[in-house]
Design a protein around this motif. Structure first.
Motif, PDB file in Angstrom:
ATOM      1  N   ALA A  10       0.689  -7.384 -10.093  1.00 11.43           N
ATOM      2  CA  ALA A  10       0.650  -5.926 -10.033  1.00 11.43           C
ATOM      3  C   ALA A  10       1.869  -5.307 -10.703  1.00 11.43           C
ATOM      4  O   ALA A  10       1.746  -4.334 -11.465  1.00 11.43           O
ATOM      5  CB  ALA A  10       0.562  -5.471  -8.578  1.00 11.43           C
TER       6      ALA A  10
ATOM      7  N   ILE B 294      -8.368  -1.568  -2.880  1.00 14.71           N
ATOM      8  CA  ILE B 294      -8.049  -1.338  -4.292  1.00 14.71           C
ATOM      9  C   ILE B 294      -9.282  -0.879  -5.057  1.00 14.71           C
ATOM     10  O   ILE B 294      -9.235   0.069  -5.838  1.00 14.71           O
ATOM     11  CB  ILE B 294      -7.464  -2.616  -4.899  1.00 14.71           C
ATOM     12  CG1 ILE B 294      -6.121  -2.941  -4.252  1.00 14.71           C
ATOM     13  CG2 ILE B 294      -7.306  -2.490  -6.409  1.00 14.71           C
ATOM     14  CD1 ILE B 294      -5.617  -4.346  -4.521  1.00 14.71           C
TER      15      ILE B 294
ATOM     16  N   TYR C   1       1.509   2.148  -3.529  1.00 17.46           N
ATOM     17  CA  TYR C   1       0.316   2.537  -4.272  1.00 17.46           C
ATOM     18  C   TYR C   1      -0.151   3.939  -3.905  1.00 17.46           C
ATOM     19  O   TYR C   1      -0.635   4.683  -4.755  1.00 17.46           O
ATOM     20  CB  TYR C   1      -0.817   1.543  -4.029  1.00 17.46           C
ATOM     21  CG  TYR C   1      -0.502   0.133  -4.432  1.00 17.46           C
ATOM     22  CD1 TYR C   1       0.251  -0.135  -5.574  1.00 17.46           C
ATOM     23  CD2 TYR C   1      -0.943  -0.952  -3.678  1.00 17.46           C
ATOM     24  CE1 TYR C   1       0.542  -1.446  -5.952  1.00 17.46           C
ATOM     25  CE2 TYR C   1      -0.666  -2.261  -4.056  1.00 17.46           C
ATOM     26  CZ  TYR C   1       0.085  -2.485  -5.191  1.00 17.46           C
ATOM     27  OH  TYR C   1       0.371  -3.778  -5.554  1.00 17.46           O
TER      28      TYR C   1
ATOM     29  N   GLU D  54       0.820  -1.210   0.000  1.00 24.07           N
ATOM     30  CA  GLU D  54       0.000   0.000   0.000  1.00 24.07           C
ATOM     31  C   GLU D  54       0.856   1.263   0.000  1.00 24.07           C
ATOM     32  O   GLU D  54       0.492   2.262  -0.635  1.00 24.07           O
ATOM     33  CB  GLU D  54      -0.913   0.003   1.229  1.00 24.07           C
ATOM     34  CG  GLU D  54      -1.795   1.234   1.338  1.00 24.07           C
ATOM     35  CD  GLU D  54      -2.564   1.298   2.640  1.00 24.07           C
ATOM     36  OE1 GLU D  54      -3.285   2.288   2.844  1.00 24.07           O
ATOM     37  OE2 GLU D  54      -2.439   0.365   3.450  1.00 24.07           O
TER      38      GLU D  54
ATOM     39  N   TRP E  15      -4.330  -1.846 -12.837  1.00 21.90           N
ATOM     40  CA  TRP E  15      -3.938  -2.379 -11.525  1.00 21.90           C
ATOM     41  C   TRP E  15      -5.151  -2.949 -10.796  1.00 21.90           C
ATOM     42  O   TRP E  15      -5.085  -4.039 -10.222  1.00 21.90           O
ATOM     43  CB  TRP E  15      -3.291  -1.254 -10.724  1.00 21.90           C
ATOM     44  CG  TRP E  15      -3.127  -1.478  -9.269  1.00 21.90           C
ATOM     45  CD1 TRP E  15      -2.351  -2.417  -8.660  1.00 21.90           C
ATOM     46  CD2 TRP E  15      -3.747  -0.729  -8.214  1.00 21.90           C
ATOM     47  NE1 TRP E  15      -2.448  -2.297  -7.288  1.00 21.90           N
ATOM     48  CE2 TRP E  15      -3.295  -1.267  -6.993  1.00 21.90           C
ATOM     49  CE3 TRP E  15      -4.613   0.361  -8.185  1.00 21.90           C
ATOM     50  CZ2 TRP E  15      -3.696  -0.763  -5.761  1.00 21.90           C
ATOM     51  CZ3 TRP E  15      -5.007   0.868  -6.956  1.00 21.90           C
ATOM     52  CH2 TRP E  15      -4.555   0.306  -5.759  1.00 21.90           C
ATOM     53  N   THR E  16      -6.276  -2.247 -10.850  1.00 23.66           N
ATOM     54  CA  THR E  16      -7.491  -2.717 -10.176  1.00 23.66           C
ATOM     55  C   THR E  16      -7.998  -4.013 -10.791  1.00 23.66           C
ATOM     56  O   THR E  16      -8.327  -4.972 -10.075  1.00 23.66           O
ATOM     57  CB  THR E  16      -8.583  -1.642 -10.247  1.00 23.66           C
ATOM     58  OG1 THR E  16      -8.110  -0.438  -9.647  1.00 23.66           O
ATOM     59  CG2 THR E  16      -9.839  -2.105  -9.527  1.00 23.66           C
TER      60      THR E  16
ATOM     61  N   TYR F 224     -10.967   4.750   1.016  1.00 28.98           N
ATOM     62  CA  TYR F 224     -10.109   4.819  -0.168  1.00 28.98           C
ATOM     63  C   TYR F 224     -10.823   5.422  -1.378  1.00 28.98           C
ATOM     64  O   TYR F 224     -10.156   5.895  -2.298  1.00 28.98           O
ATOM     65  CB  TYR F 224      -9.527   3.446  -0.455  1.00 28.98           C
ATOM     66  CG  TYR F 224      -8.478   3.103   0.573  1.00 28.98           C
ATOM     67  CD1 TYR F 224      -7.182   3.564   0.435  1.00 28.98           C
ATOM     68  CD2 TYR F 224      -8.807   2.379   1.713  1.00 28.98           C
ATOM     69  CE1 TYR F 224      -6.229   3.292   1.397  1.00 28.98           C
ATOM     70  CE2 TYR F 224      -7.860   2.106   2.683  1.00 28.98           C
ATOM     71  CZ  TYR F 224      -6.568   2.570   2.521  1.00 28.98           C
ATOM     72  OH  TYR F 224      -5.618   2.307   3.486  1.00 28.98           O
TER      73      TYR F 224
ATOM     74  N   ASP G 174      -7.885  -5.897   1.609  1.00 27.92           N
ATOM     75  CA  ASP G 174      -6.966  -5.339   0.611  1.00 27.92           C
ATOM     76  C   ASP G 174      -7.667  -5.128  -0.729  1.00 27.92           C
ATOM     77  O   ASP G 174      -7.430  -4.136  -1.418  1.00 27.92           O
ATOM     78  CB  ASP G 174      -5.760  -6.268   0.431  1.00 27.92           C
ATOM     79  CG  ASP G 174      -4.859  -6.296   1.656  1.00 27.92           C
ATOM     80  OD1 ASP G 174      -4.983  -5.383   2.502  1.00 27.92           O
ATOM     81  OD2 ASP G 174      -4.031  -7.222   1.767  1.00 27.92           O
ATOM     82  N   THR G 175      -8.513  -6.086  -1.105  1.00 30.96           N
ATOM     83  CA  THR G 175      -9.243  -5.956  -2.367  1.00 30.96           C
ATOM     84  C   THR G 175     -10.218  -4.793  -2.311  1.00 30.96           C
ATOM     85  O   THR G 175     -10.349  -4.025  -3.288  1.00 30.96           O
ATOM     86  CB  THR G 175      -9.997  -7.253  -2.684  1.00 30.96           C
ATOM     87  OG1 THR G 175      -9.082  -8.350  -2.668  1.00 30.96           O
ATOM     88  CG2 THR G 175     -10.648  -7.185  -4.052  1.00 30.96           C
TER      89      THR G 175
ATOM     90  N   CYS H  29      -9.990   2.806  -6.971  1.00 27.85           N
ATOM     91  CA  CYS H  29     -10.416   2.882  -8.370  1.00 27.85           C
ATOM     92  C   CYS H  29     -11.740   3.635  -8.499  1.00 27.85           C
ATOM     93  O   CYS H  29     -11.916   4.455  -9.416  1.00 27.85           O
ATOM     94  CB  CYS H  29     -10.540   1.487  -8.962  1.00 27.85           C
ATOM     95  SG  CYS H  29     -10.922   1.466 -10.725  1.00 27.85           S
TER      96      CYS H  29
ATOM     97  N   MET I 138      -5.470  -6.919 -10.011  1.00 28.04           N
ATOM     98  CA  MET I 138      -5.437  -7.293  -8.593  1.00 28.04           C
ATOM     99  C   MET I 138      -6.727  -7.981  -8.161  1.00 28.04           C
ATOM    100  O   MET I 138      -6.700  -8.933  -7.369  1.00 28.04           O
ATOM    101  CB  MET I 138      -5.184  -6.053  -7.737  1.00 28.04           C
ATOM    102  CG  MET I 138      -3.762  -5.529  -7.822  1.00 28.04           C
ATOM    103  SD  MET I 138      -2.546  -6.671  -7.135  1.00 28.04           S
ATOM    104  CE  MET I 138      -2.904  -6.551  -5.389  1.00 28.04           C
ATOM    105  N   TYR I 139      -7.874  -7.511  -8.665  1.00 29.93           N
ATOM    106  CA  TYR I 139      -9.126  -8.161  -8.285  1.00 29.93           C
ATOM    107  C   TYR I 139      -9.149  -9.611  -8.769  1.00 29.93           C
ATOM    108  O   TYR I 139      -9.510 -10.519  -8.017  1.00 29.93           O
ATOM    109  CB  TYR I 139     -10.325  -7.399  -8.855  1.00 29.93           C
ATOM    110  CG  TYR I 139     -11.640  -8.045  -8.500  1.00 29.93           C
ATOM    111  CD1 TYR I 139     -12.185  -7.884  -7.234  1.00 29.93           C
ATOM    112  CD2 TYR I 139     -12.315  -8.845  -9.417  1.00 29.93           C
ATOM    113  CE1 TYR I 139     -13.381  -8.496  -6.888  1.00 29.93           C
ATOM    114  CE2 TYR I 139     -13.516  -9.457  -9.090  1.00 29.93           C
ATOM    115  CZ  TYR I 139     -14.041  -9.282  -7.821  1.00 29.93           C
ATOM    116  OH  TYR I 139     -15.220  -9.905  -7.475  1.00 29.93           O
TER     117      TYR I 139
END
Length: 401
Positions: free
Chosen positions: A174, A285, A107, A104, A130-131, A380, A281-282, A289, A134-135
């Motif tokens: 990532a 992110i 990021y 993080e 990235w989103t 976020y 964490d997801t 986004c 990562m998802y």
């Protein structure tokens, strides 16, 4: 084929790589200070156990269990994780730094820095890819549920994420998506030598991939799959990048789609029978986004996107004044994002604790879905909005642009 897969997933392969890089496992001790000395005088380090309170066995691993075993010696209540000995500090710090590029802290600093000092367009592309990457990676982890390398023989340097599953490596995904998306998007925006950019992208992504093996958090198979999955996603989505840009910036339904879809994905994340950090964490992110997507749409409607004119522009020259301005923007921007994060996180948690009548002293309540998901998503999303709408306008107001 199965023999090859078993070989690439063998924890001994990870341990051999660690030893060749100068990282050695040392027998754990049930007593003594956090740092001790071996008989030859070399300083040893005991692995940090914060964030991991589970109990298991060194000698047995149930491959059919969804719970991942952890280390435990004959003195279960007092033994720490094994100690490790570092013989090559240069590689040690290089790999720790490389691994941090997937955390993080990178990021929330590295990606916005591209927005503030280079081109908001590139930051938007990076956040979107990235989103997506990562998802997909996080969901695959919790669907496949393949364990991380066992310790011993592996030294694990990041016990915080040890409760998560292993395949694929989202660090590898990532890194691959960020560096190669930047490489593919930058030629139309910035003048640079493509071969040098390719070398930098390959070097940085390789360092991040190798760092996950060095830290003992992933097998070679995890890392290889992470790289390949990310590469396939880039190849499949590349023809649609321009179309998605137009929708994201100009379609009147873009903010509604971004917020509703990403919040829905946060709440429908696969459930596990034990807690890990992957859902949180997801959600982090997806929240970033969502905030950035809405923010870029708002900036486009306001007609002030702060993107460079006369594309492709020459690569910025590094003079003392330009470096000073860049550092100033970076520091003020980070303060704004971190401040936003702390304020919204505190307020959202207080509101959710009051709504669900949870004692403020109950720290474990943050792990509950009804508290973790809305808190992180709101926090976020606010960070993304501040980054994409307010920070550059503040820079222009005080003369830093």
């Amino acid at each position: 084929m199965m023999e090859l897969l078993d070989y690439l997933q063998d924890p001994e392969l990870v341990a051999r790589f660690q030893r060749r890089c100068g990282l050695f496992l040392v027998e754990a001790s049930c007593r003594g200070p956090e740092r001790t000395r071996s008989q030859n005088g070399v300083q040893l380090h005991r692995e940090n156990t914060h964030g991991s309170e589970r109990r298991g066995s060194w000698d047995h691993q149930d491959k059919n269990s969804n719970h991942k075993p952890t280390l435990n010696g004959p003195c279960a209540n007092s033994c720490s994780r094994p100690q490790y000995e570092v013989k090559n500090w240069l590689l040690h710090f290089l790999f720790l730094f490389s691994s941090s590029l997937g955390h993080e802290v990178f990021y929330i600093t590295g990606l916005p820095c591209i927005h503030w000092n280079l081109d908001p367009f590139l930051c938007r592309r990076l956040v979107n890819m990235w989103t997506l990457v990562m998802y997909i990676g996080q969901v695959m982890k919790d669907v496949l549920r393949l364990p991380r390398p066992s310790s011993p023989p592996v030294v694990k340097l990041e016990p915080r994420v040890d409760a998560e599953y292993g395949l694929p490596s989202t660090h590898a995904m990532a890194a691959t998506s960020i560096f190669f998306t930047l490489l593919l998007s930058a030629p139309s925006r910035v003048q640079f030598q493509f071969e040098i950019g390719l070398l930098i992208a390959v070097t940085l992504s390789s360092l991040v991939c190798l760092s996950r093996i060095y830290t003992g958090m992933h097998s070679v198979l995890d890392v290889a799959c992470g790289f390949l999955i990310s590469a396939v996603i880039i190849l499949v989505t590349y023809p649609f990048w321009e179309s998605f840009d137009r929708f994201q910036l100009t379609n009147p339904f873009s903010p509604v789609v971004a917020l509703s879809l990403l919040l829905f994905l946060s709440y429908t994340y696969p459930e596990l029978d034990h807690y890990t950090t992957t859902r949180g964490d997801t959600t982090t992110i997806l929240g970033v986004c969502a905030g950035c997507s809405v923010g870029y749409w708002v900036s486009e409607q306001l007609g002030q996107t702060f993107e460079p004119q006369g594309l492709p522009v020459p690569f910025p020259t590094l003079t003392a004044p330009s470096v000073a301005l860049g550092v100033g923007r970076f520091l003020l921007g980070v303060v704004a994002l971190v401040g936003t994060r702390q304020i919204v996180k505190t307020l959202s948690l207080q509101m959710l604790y009051a709504w669900y009548r949870v004692p403020k002293t109950d720290k474990n309540a943050r792990r509950r879905k009804e508290i973790e998901v809305p808190s992180k998503f709101a926090t976020y999303t606010a960070v993304g909005l501040v980054n994409s709408i307010l920070v550059n306008r503040f820079f222009a107001f005080i003369g830093l642009l």
